[in-house]
Motif scaffolding. Sequence first.
Motif, PDB file in Angstrom:
ATOM      1  N   ARG A  85       6.679  -4.530  -5.037  1.00 41.01           N
ATOM      2  CA  ARG A  85       6.451  -4.403  -3.604  1.00 41.01           C
ATOM      3  C   ARG A  85       7.261  -3.233  -3.074  1.00 41.01           C
ATOM      4  N   ALA A  86       6.602  -2.375  -2.327  1.00 37.02           N
ATOM      5  CA  ALA A  86       7.284  -1.243  -1.710  1.00 37.02           C
ATOM      6  C   ALA A  86       6.986  -1.267  -0.230  1.00 37.02           C
ATOM      7  N   LYS A  87       7.974  -0.929   0.576  1.00 35.74           N
ATOM      8  CA  LYS A  87       7.768  -0.908   2.013  1.00 35.74           C
ATOM      9  C   LYS A  87       7.486   0.511   2.469  1.00 35.74           C
ATOM     10  N   CYS A  88       6.328   0.700   3.051  1.00 37.71           N
ATOM     11  CA  CYS A  88       5.943   1.988   3.634  1.00 37.71           C
ATOM     12  C   CYS A  88       5.727   1.717   5.113  1.00 37.71           C
ATOM     13  N   ASP A 113      -0.869   2.080  15.788  1.00 37.93           N
ATOM     14  CA  ASP A 113      -0.396   3.315  16.406  1.00 37.93           C
ATOM     15  C   ASP A 113      -0.571   4.449  15.406  1.00 37.93           C
ATOM     16  N   ILE A 114      -0.169   5.638  15.781  1.00 46.24           N
ATOM     17  CA  ILE A 114      -0.350   6.796  14.905  1.00 46.24           C
ATOM     18  C   ILE A 114       0.405   6.610  13.591  1.00 46.24           C
ATOM     19  N   ALA A 115       1.643   6.100  13.653  1.00 43.68           N
ATOM     20  CA  ALA A 115       2.432   5.922  12.432  1.00 43.68           C
ATOM     21  C   ALA A 115       1.762   4.948  11.470  1.00 43.68           C
ATOM     22  N   THR A 116       1.153   3.880  12.006  1.00 41.75           N
ATOM     23  CA  THR A 116       0.475   2.906  11.146  1.00 41.75           C
ATOM     24  C   THR A 116      -0.738   3.533  10.480  1.00 41.75           C
ATOM     25  N   LEU A 117      -1.526   4.270  11.236  1.00 41.47           N
ATOM     26  CA  LEU A 117      -2.698   4.925  10.651  1.00 41.47           C
ATOM     27  C   LEU A 117      -2.285   5.953   9.606  1.00 41.47           C
ATOM     28  N   GLN A 118      -1.228   6.696   9.864  1.00 36.25           N
ATOM     29  CA  GLN A 118      -0.744   7.665   8.881  1.00 36.25           C
ATOM     30  C   GLN A 118      -0.274   6.962   7.612  1.00 36.25           C
ATOM     31  N   ALA A 119       0.424   5.836   7.765  1.00 40.57           N
ATOM     32  CA  ALA A 119       0.895   5.087   6.603  1.00 40.57           C
ATOM     33  C   ALA A 119      -0.273   4.538   5.798  1.00 40.57           C
ATOM     34  N   LEU A 120      -1.310   4.058   6.485  1.00 41.18           N
ATOM     35  CA  LEU A 120      -2.494   3.583   5.781  1.00 41.18           C
ATOM     36  C   LEU A 120      -3.153   4.722   5.004  1.00 41.18           C
ATOM     37  N   ALA A 121      -3.283   5.867   5.638  1.00 41.04           N
ATOM     38  CA  ALA A 121      -3.910   7.003   4.968  1.00 41.04           C
ATOM     39  C   ALA A 121      -3.142   7.389   3.704  1.00 41.04           C
ATOM     40  N   MET A 122      -1.814   7.384   3.783  1.00 44.05           N
ATOM     41  CA  MET A 122      -1.001   7.714   2.616  1.00 44.05           C
ATOM     42  C   MET A 122      -1.171   6.689   1.509  1.00 44.05           C
ATOM     43  N   ALA A 123      -1.246   5.417   1.886  1.00 45.21           N
ATOM     44  CA  ALA A 123      -1.333   4.342   0.889  1.00 45.21           C
ATOM     45  C   ALA A 123      -2.714   4.259   0.249  1.00 45.21           C
ATOM     46  N   LEU A 124      -3.715   4.901   0.843  1.00 43.34           N
ATOM     47  CA  LEU A 124      -5.086   4.799   0.345  1.00 43.34           C
ATOM     48  C   LEU A 124      -5.437   5.889  -0.659  1.00 43.34           C
ATOM     49  N   HIS A 183       3.141  -2.576   4.625  1.00 43.20           N
ATOM     50  CA  HIS A 183       3.713  -3.035   3.375  1.00 43.20           C
ATOM     51  C   HIS A 183       2.680  -2.870   2.265  1.00 43.20           C
ATOM     52  N   VAL A 184       3.086  -2.239   1.192  1.00 35.29           N
ATOM     53  CA  VAL A 184       2.227  -2.008   0.036  1.00 35.29           C
ATOM     54  C   VAL A 184       2.666  -2.976  -1.058  1.00 35.29           C
ATOM     55  N   VAL A 185       1.806  -3.903  -1.406  1.00 35.79           N
ATOM     56  CA  VAL A 185       2.142  -4.944  -2.385  1.00 35.79           C
ATOM     57  C   VAL A 185       1.202  -4.801  -3.573  1.00 35.79           C
ATOM     58  N   ARG A 186       1.783  -4.536  -4.727  1.00 36.64           N
ATOM     59  CA  ARG A 186       0.999  -4.361  -5.944  1.00 36.64           C
ATOM     60  C   ARG A 186       1.120  -5.592  -6.828  1.00 36.64           C
ATOM     61  N   GLU A 187      -0.022  -6.147  -7.201  1.00 39.77           N
ATOM     62  CA  GLU A 187      -0.100  -7.286  -8.093  1.00 39.77           C
ATOM     63  C   GLU A 187      -1.078  -6.923  -9.211  1.00 39.77           C
ATOM     64  N   PRO A 188      -1.095  -7.660 -10.305  1.00 44.49           N
ATOM     65  CA  PRO A 188      -2.048  -7.335 -11.381  1.00 44.49           C
ATOM     66  C   PRO A 188      -3.491  -7.308 -10.875  1.00 44.49           C
ATOM     67  N   GLY A 189      -4.122  -6.154 -10.983  1.00 43.63           N
ATOM     68  CA  GLY A 189      -5.511  -6.006 -10.568  1.00 43.63           C
ATOM     69  C   GLY A 189      -5.736  -6.025  -9.079  1.00 43.63           C
ATOM     70  N   LEU A 190      -4.674  -5.902  -8.302  1.00 39.93           N
ATOM     71  CA  LEU A 190      -4.804  -6.086  -6.849  1.00 39.93           C
ATOM     72  C   LEU A 190      -3.799  -5.210  -6.111  1.00 39.93           C
ATOM     73  N   LEU A 191      -4.268  -4.605  -5.032  1.00 46.33           N
ATOM     74  CA  LEU A 191      -3.388  -3.860  -4.130  1.00 46.33           C
ATOM     75  C   LEU A 191      -3.589  -4.393  -2.725  1.00 46.33           C
ATOM     76  N   ARG A 192      -2.505  -4.860  -2.115  1.00 44.13           N
ATOM     77  CA  ARG A 192      -2.547  -5.338  -0.738  1.00 44.13           C
ATOM     78  C   ARG A 192      -1.922  -4.292   0.181  1.00 44.13           C
ATOM     79  N   LEU A 193      -2.644  -3.921   1.211  1.00 49.03           N
ATOM     80  CA  LEU A 193      -2.086  -3.105   2.281  1.00 49.03           C
ATOM     81  C   LEU A 193      -1.952  -4.024   3.482  1.00 49.03           C
TER      82      LEU A 193
END
Length: 246
Positions: free
Chosen positions: A3-6, A32-43, A10-20
């Motif tokens: 699990r990494a906090k962005c 807000d803008i920061a949330t959308l930017q974080a989503l874009a980076m995580a995708l 929150h970006v949570v990695r599990e076997p075969g699964l990625l949770r944003l």
Amino acid sequence: MARAKCHPVHVVREPGLLRLRLARGDRYNALDIATLQALAMALTPPHGVVPVLILEGEQGVFSVGPDIAQLSTMDGAHAAAFSRLAHAVADLIEAWPAPTIANLAGYCLGSALEIALACDVLIAVTEVRLGLPGLAWAMVPCAGGLRRLAQRVDGETTSRLFLNGEVLDGADALRIGLVDRLVDSPYACETLAAELNEYGPSAVQAIRSIRLARQGAIDSSSEASLFAQPFASGECQKRLKALLAG
């Protein structure tokens, strides 16, 4: 599980699964803008086998939609930039090489619903509230939501949700095809994710390409301009500030 906090996602990695997981619980996961930017980076898809993607929110809420406190301070140019960023997030979800799931609970309103509609599968608890209520505050959809909504429900329902600002519960959303499945809790999506993980990337792309072909191209530039117009005139800020003043 890694699990990494962005912040604020929150970006949570599990076997075969990625949770944003949207993580602005104090603001009901408002976008807000920061949330959308974080989503874009995580995708950005990882190298190798790409996992099933689950988009969800913390504290039993997906998202109440755009952060109206931030929007109330924007001029037309900044509003257009917000729309373009929201479009980019939705486009990245649609380009994800593996199946994508929107795990909906609490509220899923406005631009949050628009982004959720970019997922392949929408699941929800019965108590969820879904809708596009922004027109009362001079806001039109900003992330291609009307075009994506029209692929799930008929034109009359699309107009009713947009023009009347109608908000649906999970049962009504399932009945009209806005969501694909009701679940007992927002934590019940792992079984579905495991099922979808059995599909190969080529099958996922073939199925998704049919939906995207029916949907057609979404003109993000024109939609950003339309979204910006009431901000450029000052009408949207006036209504949002009145809402915040309560």
